[in-house]
Design an enzyme around this catalytic site. Structure first.
Site, PDB file in Angstrom:
ATOM      1  N   ARG A 179     -10.724   9.370  -9.728  1.00 32.95           N
ATOM      2  CA  ARG A 179     -12.156   9.191  -9.469  1.00 32.95           C
ATOM      3  C   ARG A 179     -12.362   8.447  -8.146  1.00 32.95           C
ATOM      4  NH1 ARG A 179     -10.290   4.993 -12.596  1.00 32.95           N
ATOM      5  NH2 ARG A 179     -10.644   2.950 -11.652  1.00 32.95           N
ATOM      6  N   HIS A 214      -0.738  -5.920  -6.354  1.00 33.40           N
ATOM      7  CA  HIS A 214      -1.270  -4.618  -6.741  1.00 33.40           C
ATOM      8  C   HIS A 214      -1.777  -3.921  -5.491  1.00 33.40           C
ATOM      9  CE1 HIS A 214      -4.407  -2.049  -9.059  1.00 33.40           C
ATOM     10  NE2 HIS A 214      -3.286  -1.397  -8.846  1.00 33.40           N
ATOM     11  N   GLY A 273      -4.319  -1.663 -17.762  1.00 33.23           N
ATOM     12  CA  GLY A 273      -3.871  -2.903 -18.406  1.00 33.23           C
ATOM     13  C   GLY A 273      -4.141  -2.959 -19.901  1.00 33.23           C
TER      14      GLY A 273
END
Ligand code: MV4
Length: 447
Positions: A291, A208, A165
């Site tokens: 990750r 999302h 973002g």
């Protein structure tokens, strides 16, 4: 096999990784700043090394100090955790150059996904749906204006070096475009040292949704379903759920297959998350994280797969311990991020924790580095605990979450517990009526 791992992180994720190491019989080395000398991750590790002063730049981000600590302590691998150096491809490369195992993907895959234009191109090439927009970088304003017209307003201007973002600008009309473009370019140059921009159709009210994958070095890839991370504030997730209410089992299976095929073709190794926006019943790839993520635990409790254990095992050169047909989803899980922040203003709160009492019982897991009397320093991320609740279905999960939140006592600092309690009592949360703008809409931008 790996015998000793240095954990290049702090707080709850360092503790989570330490636990996976202990379960595997692997020796552990903690690193810490001077501010964290009494921290839980230091107490739980077999050995510890102070790597610098409180400032993250001089300690947890200090590559020479951390690699030296690994060499001196005789560690054979480094786990970067999340944040800090976890998606720094130069660090991953240097770790391997020192004859150590980096517990993560290959450096070139980290670099590829770090460049959001390259990541999107790669996803499209591998057959994943992406948000309609420019085909790669836009090279100048003139071309960008024409392209924006073709895409149709509103248009979102994104930075190749951004992600999460950062460095985005919405242009609602042609009139707004030039200024937004120039602003985005200037900002990206300063913030990322890379002023490459790309354009996307702006999706106004998406959810999302992200898929968890794990891949080994032998070409085996599995997905562990998805998480709905729509409840967020300023790109910081606050509350996550697994699975999402909006995907049917068939859609999950079909989409999961597409994703694992793509990851296999990429020859990716390690754990990863593919982020999508979901609008009008369609998923669009936006970014990939290379990750372990904060919210991995909700996936663990609904699948029974220890994602951090698998991450360590595949990095050590083992085959995945399970195949896709072994992956089953049990009920529903929700994670509340307990941040040391004022629950109304979100102002970070440092101090000493008092009267600490942790919830428990069926379906409740708390991942944290908290203990009674521990110090919350002001220098780091405000996440201090994750409350993860699992139950047979979503309704029972919400009831159990409310019960656990009411049990949780953390005095001496402000936390988000009161906000989470409100969310468990919210009708729109109960019905699943939310998108990425839900929290700001509900509680106002000032908060
Ligand atoms: C978008 C979008 C709307 N349309 N892309 C923000 C984080 C980064 N991962 C991508 N982001 C967005 N990309 C298009 N074409 C809205 C966001 C977005 C967002 C996405 C996920 C979670 C929270 C968000 C908050 C604001 C904006």
């Amino acid at each position: 096999m790996i015998k000793k791992i240095l954990i290049a992180n702090r707080g709850e994720i360092a503790v989570r990784i330490l636990r996976a190491c202990k379960d595997l019989g692997i020796q552990t080395v903690a690193v810490h700043s001077t501010a964290d000398a009494d921290a839980m991750h230091v107490r739980l590790a077999d050995e510890s090394v102070c790597v610098g002063p409180p400032s993250p730049r001089e300690s947890y981000l200090n590559i020479p100090s951390i690699i030296s600590a690994a060499c001196i302590s005789g560690a054979d691998a480094i786990h970067p955790g999340l944040g800090f150096l976890s998606e720094n491809s130069t660090f991953a490369y240097m770790v391997e150059e020192h004859g150590l195992t980096f517990i993560g993907p290959k450096a070139d895959h980290i670099a590829m996904m770090g460049d959001k234009i390259m990541a999107k191109k790669t996803a499209a090439r591998l057959g994943l749906p992406t948000v309609p927009g420019s085909d790669g970088a836009v090279t100048n304003l003139e071309k960008a204006v024409k392209l924006a017209e073709k895409i149709g307003y509103p248009v979102l201007i994104k930075a190749a070096g951004g992600g999460g973002g950062r460095g985005m600008r919405v242009a609602k009309t042609k009139e707004e475009f030039s200024a937004a473009y120039e602003e985005a370019k200037r900002e990206a140059a300063i913030a990322f040292g890379n002023d490459c921009l790309y354009l996307e159709k702006y999706l106004a009210n998406p959810r999302h949704i992200e898929f968890q994958i794990i891949a080994d070095a032998f070409g085996n890839v599995i997905h562990l379903g998805e998480r709905d991370c729509s409840i967020q504030r300023r790109n910081q997730k606050i509350w996550e759920e697994a699975l999402s209410m909006v995907l049917s089992p068939e859609e999950r299976k079909d989409f999961g297959q597409k994703i694992t095929k793509a990851i296999e073709e990429l020859k990716y190794k390690g754990v990863g998350t593919l982020e999508f926006l979901y609008e009008n019943e369609k998923l669009y790839f936006i970014e990939m994280n290379t990750r372990i993520q904060v919210e991995h635990a909700i996936t663990e409790v609904i699948t029974g797969v220890d994602v951090v254990r698998e991450q360590i095992l595949v990095a050590a050169g083992n085959e995945l311990s399970l195949s896709q047909s072994d992956v089953q989803f049990r009920g529903h899980a929700i994670e509340c991020r307990i941040n040391a922040e004022n629950p109304e203003t979100f102002v970070p709160s440092a101090g000493v924790v008092q009267n600490y009492h942790c919830p428990g019982g069926p379906g409740v897991r708390v991942d944290s580095a908290l203990y009674d009397g521990c110090k919350i320093p002001p220098y780091y991320d405000s996440l201090i605990a994750k409350l993860i609740v699992q139950a047979n279905n979503r309704e029972q999960c919400l009831a159990r979450l409310r019960r656990a939140l009411r049990e949780y006592v953390i005095d001496g600092i402000d936390t988000l517990i009161p906000l989470h309690l409100k969310l468990t009592e919210d009708a729109d949360v109960a019905s699943g009526n939310f998108d990425i703008h839900f929290l700001e809409r509900k509680f106002g931008e000032a908060r």
